[in-house]
Enzyme design. Structure first.
Site, PDB file in Angstrom:
ATOM      1  N   CYS A   1     -13.739 -27.987   9.281  1.00 57.89           N
ATOM      2  CA  CYS A   1     -12.526 -27.359   8.746  1.00 57.89           C
ATOM      3  C   CYS A   1     -11.395 -28.379   8.687  1.00 57.89           C
ATOM      4  O   CYS A   1     -11.234 -29.203   9.601  1.00 57.89           O
ATOM      5  CB  CYS A   1     -12.130 -26.181   9.640  1.00 57.89           C
ATOM      6  SG  CYS A   1     -10.638 -25.320   9.110  1.00 57.89           S
TER       7      CYS A   1
ATOM      8  N   CYS B   1      -7.330 -27.404  13.090  1.00 58.66           N
ATOM      9  CA  CYS B   1      -8.510 -28.231  13.359  1.00 58.66           C
ATOM     10  C   CYS B   1      -8.214 -29.724  13.217  1.00 58.66           C
ATOM     11  O   CYS B   1      -8.876 -30.551  13.844  1.00 58.66           O
ATOM     12  CB  CYS B   1      -9.659 -27.813  12.437  1.00 58.66           C
ATOM     13  SG  CYS B   1     -10.334 -26.183  12.870  1.00 58.66           S
TER      14      CYS B   1
ATOM     15  N   HIS C   1      -5.940 -20.877  11.642  1.00 56.10           N
ATOM     16  CA  HIS C   1      -7.330 -21.244  11.360  1.00 56.10           C
ATOM     17  C   HIS C   1      -8.079 -20.118  10.648  1.00 56.10           C
ATOM     18  O   HIS C   1      -8.765 -20.350   9.645  1.00 56.10           O
ATOM     19  CB  HIS C   1      -8.068 -21.613  12.651  1.00 56.10           C
ATOM     20  CG  HIS C   1      -9.543 -21.776  12.441  1.00 56.10           C
ATOM     21  ND1 HIS C   1     -10.099 -22.921  11.917  1.00 56.10           N
ATOM     22  CD2 HIS C   1     -10.564 -20.910  12.618  1.00 56.10           C
ATOM     23  CE1 HIS C   1     -11.403 -22.756  11.799  1.00 56.10           C
ATOM     24  NE2 HIS C   1     -11.706 -21.544  12.221  1.00 56.10           N
TER      25      HIS C   1
ATOM     26  N   CYS D   1      -8.090 -27.377   8.282  1.00 56.19           N
ATOM     27  CA  CYS D   1      -6.819 -26.677   8.469  1.00 56.19           C
ATOM     28  C   CYS D   1      -5.935 -27.441   9.453  1.00 56.19           C
ATOM     29  O   CYS D   1      -6.392 -28.341  10.163  1.00 56.19           O
ATOM     30  CB  CYS D   1      -7.047 -25.242   8.944  1.00 56.19           C
ATOM     31  SG  CYS D   1      -7.465 -25.073  10.701  1.00 56.19           S
TER      32      CYS D   1
ATOM     33  N   ASP E   1       0.847  -1.187   0.000  1.00 53.69           N
ATOM     34  CA  ASP E   1       0.000   0.000   0.000  1.00 53.69           C
ATOM     35  C   ASP E   1       0.887   1.243   0.000  1.00 53.69           C
ATOM     36  O   ASP E   1       2.101   1.155   0.133  1.00 53.69           O
ATOM     37  CB  ASP E   1      -0.987  -0.014   1.168  1.00 53.69           C
ATOM     38  CG  ASP E   1      -0.292  -0.034   2.525  1.00 53.69           C
ATOM     39  OD1 ASP E   1       0.930   0.159   2.574  1.00 53.69           O
ATOM     40  OD2 ASP E   1      -0.975  -0.254   3.534  1.00 53.69           O
TER      41      ASP E   1
END
Length: 379
Positions: free
Chosen positions: A307, A312, A338, A309, A95
C-alpha cells in the site's frame, strides 16, 4: 427533471457486463463504479476534506437525519449549504433519513403522512415526512438527494414488504412534487421490496415510471446472508434504467464492492472502513489485520507492504498498535486513512479491470490474495 445529474456510459466489461461510467454533477464528475466515504455529521470521522482529496475521493455521503437533529438544516442553509459549511467542493450525496428513523429510533409511529419519532439524542418528539425530508435536503444543498422511503427490517414477510414498498412509492411521488431545486440537485428513488422478487419488480416498475435521475437499491446489507443479497441484485439491477446511475446503499466490504460492480452497480457507500478502523482493524491486500493483537507489538513493517497510502509510507504496525492501545486519536486517524485509501484504490482497480475486460480475473486474483473463498466471503 433530472437536469442536475447525468450518467455517461463509457463501456461494459465483456467478461461480466459491469459498467464503466461517469456521473456528472454540479460539483464535478464521479468516476464509476465508485465508493463513497460516509461523513455522517458533515465530516468523515477523523479525516479532513484535504486528505479525502489526496485519496481521490470523488464524492462523500452525509446524513440527513443527523444533520436535521444537529446543527439543523436552517443553520447549514445560512452557512451557504453543506459544501461551504464543511469546506468540501466535490459532490455530496445526502440520504433521506429514513433508514436512521427506522433503525435508531425505537419510539416511532409510521403513518401515511410520515414518521413520528423521538430523537436519539435527547428524546424530543420529531416528525419526518417526504415533504420535510425534501425541505431539509434542499437546505443542505447536496448534489444528489434521496427520496424518503420506508426501509423494512430483515426478515420481513411478503405482506409487510408489499405494504412498505407501496408506501415508499407514494412517498416518492410526494418527494418529486415537493423537490424545490431539480436544476441543481438530483433526486434518486429507492427500490424496496425486501427479499421478494415480485415485490422488487413492482417497486422498480412504480419508481421508474416517475423518471427519477437515478435509482438506488435499499433494504440490503441489513443482516441477510451475502448470497441472498447477490441473488436480489441479480434480478433487481436489470430492472433499473441503463442510462441512469445505479446505487447500492450501505455496502462497503471488499467482496461486496467487487460483486456489486460485476452486477452493474455504479455507486456504493458504507461506514465500514472508518468504523472498523476505530476498533484497530484494517484491510490489507492479504486480508484483514487486527492491529491490537500482541503479535504486532514489535512488528516494524507497514500495515500493508503493498500500500502507498500516507499511513503505510510513514508508520509501522508497532507504532500504530501502541497508539490504538493507548487510545490516542492519531492511531484512529492512521487506520481510518489506510482503510479509506484501500477501498478507494480497490475501486480504481475495479474500473481499470472493467476497461481491460478482465473484472472476473481481477476478482479471482483479489480473493485469492485476500484469503477469501466461497465459504468466507465477507468482512
Amino acid at each position: 427533471m433530472g437536469l442536475a445529474i447525468r450518467y455517461e456510459h463509457i463501456k461494459s466489461c465483456k467478461q461480466t457486463g459491469a459498467r464503466l461510467g461517469r456521473v456528472h454533477t454540479p460539483h464535478g464528475v464521479i468516476e464509476t463504479p465508485a465508493f463513497m466515504p460516509v461523513g455522517t455529521q458533515a465530516t468523515v470521522k477523523t479525516i479532513s476534506p484535504e486528505e479525502l482529496k489526496q485519496m481521490d475521493a470523488h464524492i462523500i455521503l452525509s446524513n440527513t437525519y443527523h444533520l436535521f437533529l444537529r446543527p439543523g438544516h436552517e443553520l447549514i442553509r445560512q452557512a451557504g449549504g453543506l459544501h461551504r459549511f464543511m469546506n468540501w467542493d466535490r459532490p455530496i450525496l445526502t440520504d433521506s433519513g429514513g433508514f436512521q428513523v427506522f433503525s435508531l429510533s425505537e419510539m416511532r409511529k409510521i403513518t401515511e403522512e410520515g414518521v413520528h419519532f423521538r430523537s436519539h439524542l435527547n428524546g424530543d418528539k420529531l416528525f419526518l415526512s417526504p415533504e420535510v425530508a425534501m425541505q431539509v435536503q434542499n437546505a443542505l444543498g447536496a448534489d444528489i438527494m434521496m427520496a424518503f422511503d420506508e426501509c423494512p427490517p430483515y426478515p420481513a414477510d411478503h405482506a409487510y414488504a408489499k405494504q412498505s414498498l407501496e408506501r415508499t412509492s407514494r412517498w416518492a411521488e410526494r418527494c418529486l412534487t415537493s423537490h424545490e431545486r431539480p436544476n441543481d440537485q438530483g433526486l434518486f428513488a429507492i427500490i424496496q421490496g425486501g427479499m421478494h422478487e415480485d415485490l422488487r419488480r413492482q417497486s422498480a416498475a412504480d419508481l421508474t415510471s416517475m423518471d427519477f435521475p437515478g435509482y438506488a437499491i435499499g433494504g440490503l446489507s441489513v443482516g441477510e446472508p451475502k448470497p441472498l443479497m447477490y441473488e436480489v441484485l441479480d434480478y433487481t439491477v436489470p430492472l433499473m434504467p441503463a442510462n441512469k446511475p445505479r446505487y447500492l446503499m450501505g455496502v462497503g466490504s471488499p467482496d461486496a464492492l467487487i460483486e456489486g460492480s460485476i452486477r452493474g452497480i455504479d455507486m456504493f457507500d458504507c461506514v465500514l472502513p472508518t468504523r472498523i478502523a476505530r476498533n484497530g482493524t484494517v484491510m490489507t491486500s492479504s486480508g484483514r489485520l487486527v492491529i491490537r493483537n500482541a503479535r504486532y507489538a514489535e512488528d516494524f513493517m507497514p500495515l500493508d507492504p503493498n500500500c502507498d497510502c500516507y499511513t503505510c509510507k510513514n508508520y509501522t504496525r508497532a507504532y500504530i498498535r501502541h497508539l490504538i492501545k493507548a487510545e490516542e486519536t492519531f492511531g484512529i486517524r492512521l487506520t481510518s486513512i489506510h482503510n479509506l485509501h484501500f477501498l478507494l484504490n480497490l475501486m480504481r482497480n475495479v474500473r481499470q479491470a472493467i476497461s481491460e475486460d478482465r473484472l472476473l480475473d481481477y476478482r479471482n486474483e483479489f480473493f485469492e490474495l485476500y484469503g477469501m473463498n466461497e465459504s468466507n466471503r465477507g468482512f
